[in-house]
Write a protein that holds these residues in place. Structure first.
Motif: not given
Length: 117
Positions: A22-28, A47-51, A58-59, A112-114
């Protein structure tokens, strides 16, 4: 550059896990990468910056990479040593060739965090 395809697979895994939790946006995102994988941290970051333009991020999403050294253990004498060359494994203590790789092959998402939906 195989890092782009590796990151594409990781993004897919992250998306599935985020939805399950139930995570909407990944931040880390924190990756563990062994040197034997030959995956270059700078290329993975690119590659991460592209994806990270995908909706699941999250932006301001960040990637951290923990690079693991190649560590081996001699099955003859039991000595544990750092293997600076990922192709030739010779025990520095007894010159034995019966070597077990202890670390350096890792390639996984450690965490990962979100933000919850």
């Amino acid at each position: 550059m195989h890092e782009m395809s590796l990151m594409a697979e990781m993004i897919e895994l992250l998306g599935c896990s985020a939805r399950e939790n139930n995570i909407d946006k990944i931040i880390k995102v924190h990756l563990v990468v062994g040197k034997m994988t030959m995956a270059l941290p700078d290329a993975l970051t690119m590659a991460f910056d592209v994806f990270k333009t995908e909706d699941i991020f999250a932006p301001s999403a960040e990637l951290t990479i923990e690079q693991r050294e190649t560590i081996a253990k001699c099955r003859t004498c039991g000595s544990t040593f750092s293997a600076p060359d990922n192709y030739l494994f010779i025990c520095p203590t007894c010159q034995g060739l019966r070597i077990e790789i202890i670390s350096g092959r890792e390639l996984y998402i450690a965490s990962f965090e979100g933000e919850e939906a």
